[in-house]
Design an enzyme around this catalytic site. Structure first.
Site, PDB file in Angstrom:
ATOM      1  N   GLU A  79     121.029 -11.424   9.217  1.00 41.88           N
ATOM      2  CA  GLU A  79     120.602 -12.541   8.363  1.00 41.88           C
ATOM      3  C   GLU A  79     119.076 -12.722   8.447  1.00 41.88           C
ATOM      4  OE1 GLU A  79     122.503 -14.308   6.235  1.00 41.88           O
ATOM      5  OE2 GLU A  79     121.111 -15.944   5.784  1.00 41.88           O
ATOM      6  N   TYR A  85     119.364 -20.980   9.543  1.00 37.65           N
ATOM      7  CA  TYR A  85     119.970 -20.135  10.588  1.00 37.65           C
ATOM      8  C   TYR A  85     119.150 -18.848  10.778  1.00 37.65           C
ATOM      9  CZ  TYR A  85     123.171 -16.664  12.599  1.00 37.65           C
ATOM     10  OH  TYR A  85     123.723 -15.661  13.368  1.00 37.65           O
ATOM     11  N   LEU A  95     123.688 -25.373  25.157  1.00 37.94           N
ATOM     12  CA  LEU A  95     122.362 -24.747  24.997  1.00 37.94           C
ATOM     13  C   LEU A  95     121.274 -25.783  24.766  1.00 37.94           C
ATOM     14  CD1 LEU A  95     122.346 -21.349  23.099  1.00 37.94           C
ATOM     15  CD2 LEU A  95     122.415 -21.831  25.520  1.00 37.94           C
ATOM     16  N   SER A 127     120.399 -11.148  14.397  1.00 37.21           N
ATOM     17  CA  SER A 127     121.300 -11.051  13.240  1.00 37.21           C
ATOM     18  C   SER A 127     120.647 -10.388  12.036  1.00 37.21           C
ATOM     19  CB  SER A 127     121.722 -12.471  12.851  1.00 37.21           C
ATOM     20  OG  SER A 127     122.252 -12.498  11.547  1.00 37.21           O
ATOM     21  N   GLN A 142     124.771 -22.124  16.722  1.00 37.57           N
ATOM     22  CA  GLN A 142     125.361 -22.712  15.518  1.00 37.57           C
ATOM     23  C   GLN A 142     125.284 -21.532  14.561  1.00 37.57           C
ATOM     24  OE1 GLN A 142     126.628 -23.413  12.564  1.00 37.57           O
ATOM     25  NE2 GLN A 142     124.587 -23.860  11.763  1.00 37.57           N
ATOM     26  N   GLY A 170     133.487 -17.836  21.726  1.00 39.29           N
ATOM     27  CA  GLY A 170     133.384 -17.383  20.336  1.00 39.29           C
ATOM     28  C   GLY A 170     134.103 -16.056  20.120  1.00 39.29           C
TER      29      GLY A 170
HETATM   30  P1  NAP Z   1     131.037 -17.779  16.942  1.00 40.07           P
HETATM   31  O1  NAP Z   1     132.453 -17.298  16.925  1.00 40.07           O
HETATM   32  O2  NAP Z   1     130.619 -18.859  16.022  1.00 40.07           O
HETATM   33  O3  NAP Z   1     130.742 -18.258  18.458  1.00 40.07           O
HETATM   34  C1  NAP Z   1     129.624 -19.024  18.775  1.00 40.07           C
HETATM   35  C2  NAP Z   1     129.717 -19.458  20.222  1.00 40.07           C
HETATM   36  O4  NAP Z   1     128.599 -20.314  20.510  1.00 40.07           O
HETATM   37  C3  NAP Z   1     130.974 -20.283  20.564  1.00 40.07           C
HETATM   38  O5  NAP Z   1     131.395 -19.967  21.874  1.00 40.07           O
HETATM   39  C4  NAP Z   1     130.461 -21.709  20.518  1.00 40.07           C
HETATM   40  O6  NAP Z   1     131.194 -22.613  21.293  1.00 40.07           O
HETATM   41  C5  NAP Z   1     129.082 -21.505  21.133  1.00 40.07           C
HETATM   42  N1  NAP Z   1     128.173 -22.620  20.864  1.00 40.07           N
HETATM   43  C6  NAP Z   1     127.910 -23.207  19.673  1.00 40.07           C
HETATM   44  N2  NAP Z   1     127.038 -24.212  19.848  1.00 40.07           N
HETATM   45  C7  NAP Z   1     126.746 -24.259  21.174  1.00 40.07           C
HETATM   46  C8  NAP Z   1     125.938 -25.109  21.979  1.00 40.07           C
HETATM   47  N3  NAP Z   1     125.258 -26.117  21.471  1.00 40.07           N
HETATM   48  N4  NAP Z   1     125.871 -24.848  23.307  1.00 40.07           N
HETATM   49  C9  NAP Z   1     126.600 -23.840  23.849  1.00 40.07           C
HETATM   50  N5  NAP Z   1     127.402 -23.027  23.147  1.00 40.07           N
HETATM   51  C10 NAP Z   1     127.474 -23.247  21.830  1.00 40.07           C
HETATM   52  O7  NAP Z   1     130.028 -16.588  16.745  1.00 40.07           O
HETATM   53  P2  NAP Z   1     130.291 -14.991  16.880  1.00 40.07           P
HETATM   54  O8  NAP Z   1     130.742 -14.482  15.571  1.00 40.07           O
HETATM   55  O9  NAP Z   1     131.076 -14.729  18.113  1.00 40.07           O
HETATM   56  O10 NAP Z   1     128.787 -14.464  17.061  1.00 40.07           O
HETATM   57  C11 NAP Z   1     128.205 -14.413  18.361  1.00 40.07           C
HETATM   58  C12 NAP Z   1     126.685 -14.507  18.218  1.00 40.07           C
HETATM   59  O11 NAP Z   1     126.213 -13.423  17.418  1.00 40.07           O
HETATM   60  C13 NAP Z   1     126.178 -15.773  17.532  1.00 40.07           C
HETATM   61  O12 NAP Z   1     124.939 -16.096  18.119  1.00 40.07           O
HETATM   62  C14 NAP Z   1     125.956 -15.348  16.082  1.00 40.07           C
HETATM   63  O13 NAP Z   1     124.964 -16.161  15.485  1.00 40.07           O
HETATM   64  C15 NAP Z   1     125.502 -13.919  16.287  1.00 40.07           C
HETATM   65  N6  NAP Z   1     125.809 -12.977  15.196  1.00 40.07           N
HETATM   66  C16 NAP Z   1     127.087 -12.896  14.723  1.00 40.07           C
HETATM   67  C17 NAP Z   1     127.388 -11.955  13.744  1.00 40.07           C
HETATM   68  C18 NAP Z   1     128.785 -11.807  13.190  1.00 40.07           C
HETATM   69  O14 NAP Z   1     128.933 -11.185  12.128  1.00 40.07           O
HETATM   70  N7  NAP Z   1     129.803 -12.301  13.867  1.00 40.07           N
HETATM   71  C19 NAP Z   1     126.378 -11.081  13.273  1.00 40.07           C
HETATM   72  C20 NAP Z   1     125.102 -11.192  13.816  1.00 40.07           C
HETATM   73  C21 NAP Z   1     124.834 -12.128  14.800  1.00 40.07           C
HETATM   74  P3  NAP Z   1     132.506 -23.361  20.693  1.00 40.07           P
HETATM   75  O15 NAP Z   1     133.620 -22.354  20.807  1.00 40.07           O
HETATM   76  O16 NAP Z   1     132.660 -24.550  21.586  1.00 40.07           O
HETATM   77  O17 NAP Z   1     132.202 -23.719  19.274  1.00 40.07           O
HETATM   78  N1  GDD Z   2     131.526 -18.723   4.336  1.00 39.14           N
HETATM   79  C1  GDD Z   2     131.758 -18.491   3.030  1.00 39.14           C
HETATM   80  N2  GDD Z   2     132.721 -19.204   2.390  1.00 39.14           N
HETATM   81  N3  GDD Z   2     131.052 -17.525   2.385  1.00 39.14           N
HETATM   82  C2  GDD Z   2     131.332 -17.284   1.088  1.00 39.14           C
HETATM   83  C3  GDD Z   2     132.311 -17.994   0.386  1.00 39.14           C
HETATM   84  C4  GDD Z   2     133.042 -19.013   1.066  1.00 39.14           C
HETATM   85  O1  GDD Z   2     133.896 -19.680   0.512  1.00 39.14           O
HETATM   86  N4  GDD Z   2     132.375 -17.498  -0.859  1.00 39.14           N
HETATM   87  C5  GDD Z   2     131.454 -16.515  -0.955  1.00 39.14           C
HETATM   88  N5  GDD Z   2     130.816 -16.394   0.229  1.00 39.14           N
HETATM   89  C6  GDD Z   2     129.717 -15.453   0.495  1.00 39.14           C
HETATM   90  C7  GDD Z   2     128.473 -16.102   1.108  1.00 39.14           C
HETATM   91  O2  GDD Z   2     127.692 -16.726   0.087  1.00 39.14           O
HETATM   92  C8  GDD Z   2     127.806 -14.882   1.738  1.00 39.14           C
HETATM   93  O3  GDD Z   2     127.022 -14.212   0.777  1.00 39.14           O
HETATM   94  C9  GDD Z   2     128.978 -13.981   2.123  1.00 39.14           C
HETATM   95  O4  GDD Z   2     130.134 -14.521   1.471  1.00 39.14           O
HETATM   96  C10 GDD Z   2     129.249 -13.914   3.617  1.00 39.14           C
HETATM   97  O5  GDD Z   2     129.327 -15.235   4.122  1.00 39.14           O
HETATM   98  P1  GDD Z   2     129.811 -15.542   5.634  1.00 39.14           P
HETATM   99  O6  GDD Z   2     131.109 -14.902   5.886  1.00 39.14           O
HETATM  100  O7  GDD Z   2     129.700 -17.019   5.829  1.00 39.14           O
HETATM  101  O8  GDD Z   2     128.764 -14.732   6.523  1.00 39.14           O
HETATM  102  P2  GDD Z   2     127.168 -14.659   6.476  1.00 39.14           P
HETATM  103  O9  GDD Z   2     126.807 -13.281   6.043  1.00 39.14           O
HETATM  104  O10 GDD Z   2     126.562 -15.796   5.769  1.00 39.14           O
HETATM  105  O11 GDD Z   2     126.812 -14.856   8.030  1.00 39.14           O
HETATM  106  C11 GDD Z   2     127.531 -14.132   9.036  1.00 39.14           C
HETATM  107  O12 GDD Z   2     126.896 -12.904   9.266  1.00 39.14           O
HETATM  108  C12 GDD Z   2     125.581 -12.994   9.829  1.00 39.14           C
HETATM  109  C13 GDD Z   2     125.061 -11.558   9.984  1.00 39.14           C
HETATM  110  O13 GDD Z   2     124.538 -11.104   8.781  1.00 39.14           O
HETATM  111  C14 GDD Z   2     127.593 -15.018  10.289  1.00 39.14           C
HETATM  112  O14 GDD Z   2     128.457 -14.419  11.215  1.00 39.14           O
HETATM  113  C15 GDD Z   2     126.232 -15.151  10.940  1.00 39.14           C
HETATM  114  O15 GDD Z   2     126.371 -15.818  12.200  1.00 39.14           O
HETATM  115  C16 GDD Z   2     125.681 -13.734  11.151  1.00 39.14           C
HETATM  116  O16 GDD Z   2     124.421 -13.785  11.785  1.00 39.14           O
END
Ligand code: NAP
Ligand code: GDD
Length: 346
Positions: free
Chosen positions: A152, A173, A80, A150, A104, A27
């Site tokens: 979220e 989620y 997982l 998160s 996910q 990821g």
């Molecule tokens: P990401 O790019 O969506 O990566 C998710 C990872 O989980 C990928 O390696 C994916 O594998 C793997 N995965 C999904 N389903 C799985 C399964 N069933 N078994 C094993 N592995 C699986 O997410 P990220 O942005 O790097 O975020 C990393 C973590 O932090 C996640 O848990 C996310 O929910 C959390 N988080 C993210 C943010 C953010 O803003 N980025 C903020 C707060 C928390 P594939 O590559 O094969 O799909």
């Molecule tokens: N994805 C998406 N696509 N979001 C949209 C769109 C669109 O076309 N248009 C507006 N949005 C708005 C969503 O409704 C949300 O309020 C905001 O943009 C951010 O959406 P995402 O980028 O999908 O991120 P998220 O905040 O829902 O979730 C991400 O951040 C979380 C931490 O707060 C993800 O990375 C989660 O895995 C992570 O935990």
């Protein structure tokens, strides 16, 4: 022995072998964390999913030839959902640190596949915790565990949000992450595991998945600029997010596991912006002028419930971890816009 000489000898001693295991290594965060740990001299092991197409694009540049001597990066197939394989990998690798970044991770998608999301994003963490508990008991080794929690989880709790803010999740989620977060705390309190929650606010980068809003915008702009698309379809432009830069957030994950005691930390920038602001600034940066000419609202991107505003209160992380964000909102936009434009040109 004089102090200076003692220090020189200490510095010459080979560093203790450190082994990390990353779930979610392919990821966005998994790839930056792998880079960071390899730079620090760790042996890094990662679990990847079997897929019919390549899913290792973000870590391909880190691959090391299987027969290469001194190899430090290793991959194993698993999921997982599969407790047996999680266990097998932990017993084989014998890690000092485990980072659970697998999930996910898409909020909107979690409304469409809630049960799967709970199984992977929620129960997946529990499967790892159970395996660690047994591994520690049977081998006497200690393992430190990081759970990717998160912002979220805060849902509609009033901002700014910190470690004491109640969780009122607004998506399957978010609810699954609350479960995993609570289990991580429980295993810390009940069994004395070194288990921490990093409660990270949104963090982005050129490696961000293409369906999250920031990357969808910057990728869409690159396609419009190249003449491949005419419009960009988005949902709720009024939502506010605290957006930071992913590599810096991965540094905070590592810092949490280097503390003398396990604890939970909020990581973010403390600034919030609407999706509309991200759109406006991105179109301006790309030189496309008024975004209203290109952006259409498509209600299919609205969510059944929304998190309207997130702002991190990171006092604890700043005080204890000595961590603070460096990349500003406008610089993050710039990095992402130009990376997508330049990549499409290539
Ligand atoms: P990401 O790019 O969506 O990566 C998710 C990872 O989980 C990928 O390696 C994916 O594998 C793997 N995965 C999904 N389903 C799985 C399964 N069933 N078994 C094993 N592995 C699986 O997410 P990220 O942005 O790097 O975020 C990393 C973590 O932090 C996640 O848990 C996310 O929910 C959390 N988080 C993210 C943010 C953010 O803003 N980025 C903020 C707060 C928390 P594939 O590559 O094969 O799909
Ligand atoms: N994805 C998406 N696509 N979001 C949209 C769109 C669109 O076309 N248009 C507006 N949005 C708005 C969503 O409704 C949300 O309020 C905001 O943009 C951010 O959406 P995402 O980028 O999908 O991120 P998220 O905040 O829902 O979730 C991400 O951040 C979380 C931490 O707060 C993800 O990375 C989660 O895995 C992570 O935990």
């Amino acid at each position: 022995m004089p102090k200076a000489r003692k220090l020189i000898i200490l510095l010459r001693l080979p560093m203790k072998k450190r082994v990390a295991l990353i779930f979610g290594v392919t990821g966005q965060d998994g790839s930056y964390l792998t880079e960071l740990l390899l730079k620090k001299g760790y042996f890094v092991h990662g679990m990847i999913r079997r897929a019919s197409t390549f899913n290792t694009a973000r870590v391909n540049h880190l691959f090391q030839e299987i027969h290469k001597k001194g190899r430090k990066f290793f991959m194993y197939y698993g999921d997982l959902a599969d407790a047996g394989t999680i266990r097998k990998i932990i017993y084989k690798v014998k890690p000092h640190e485990i980072y659970n970044l697998a999930a996910q991770s898409h909020v909107k998608v979690s409304f469409e596949i809630p049960e799967y999301t709970m199984d992977i994003t929620g129960n997946g963490a529990l499967r790892i915790l159970e395996a660690i508990r047994d591994f520690q008991l049977e081998t006497g080794r200690k393992v430190k565990f990081y759970q990717a929690s998160s912002s979220e989880m805060f849902g509609v709790s009033k901002p700014p949000q910190n470690e004491n803010t109640p969780f009122i999740p607004q998506s399957p989620y978010g609810a699954a992450k609350v479960f995993a977060c609570n289990m991580t705390k429980l295993y810390r309190d009940a069994y004395g595991l070194f288990a921490v929650n990093g409660i990270l606010f949104n963090h982005e980068s050129p490696r961000r998945g293409e369906t999250f809003v920031t990357r969808k915008i910057t990728r869409g702009i690159a396609r419009i600029k190249a003449g491949l698309d005419k419009k960009l379809y988005l949902g709720n432009l009024d939502a506010k997010r605290d957006w930071g830069y992913a590599p810096e957030f991965c540094e905070a994950m590592w810092l949490m596991l280097q503390q003398p005691k396990p604890d939970d930390y909020v990581i973010g920038t403390g600034e919030t912006h609407t999706v509309k602001e991200f759109v406006e600034l991105s179109f301006k940066e790309a030189g496309l002028g008024n975004w209203k000419k290109y952006v259409e609202i498509d209600p299919q991107y609205y969510r059944p419930a929304e998190v309207n505003i997130l702002i991190a209160d990171t006092k604890k992380a700043r005080r204890v971890l000595k961590w603070k964000p460096k990349t500003k909102f406008k610089d993050l936009v710039k990095i992402m816009v130009w990376d997508d434009i330049n990549n499409l040109k290539k």
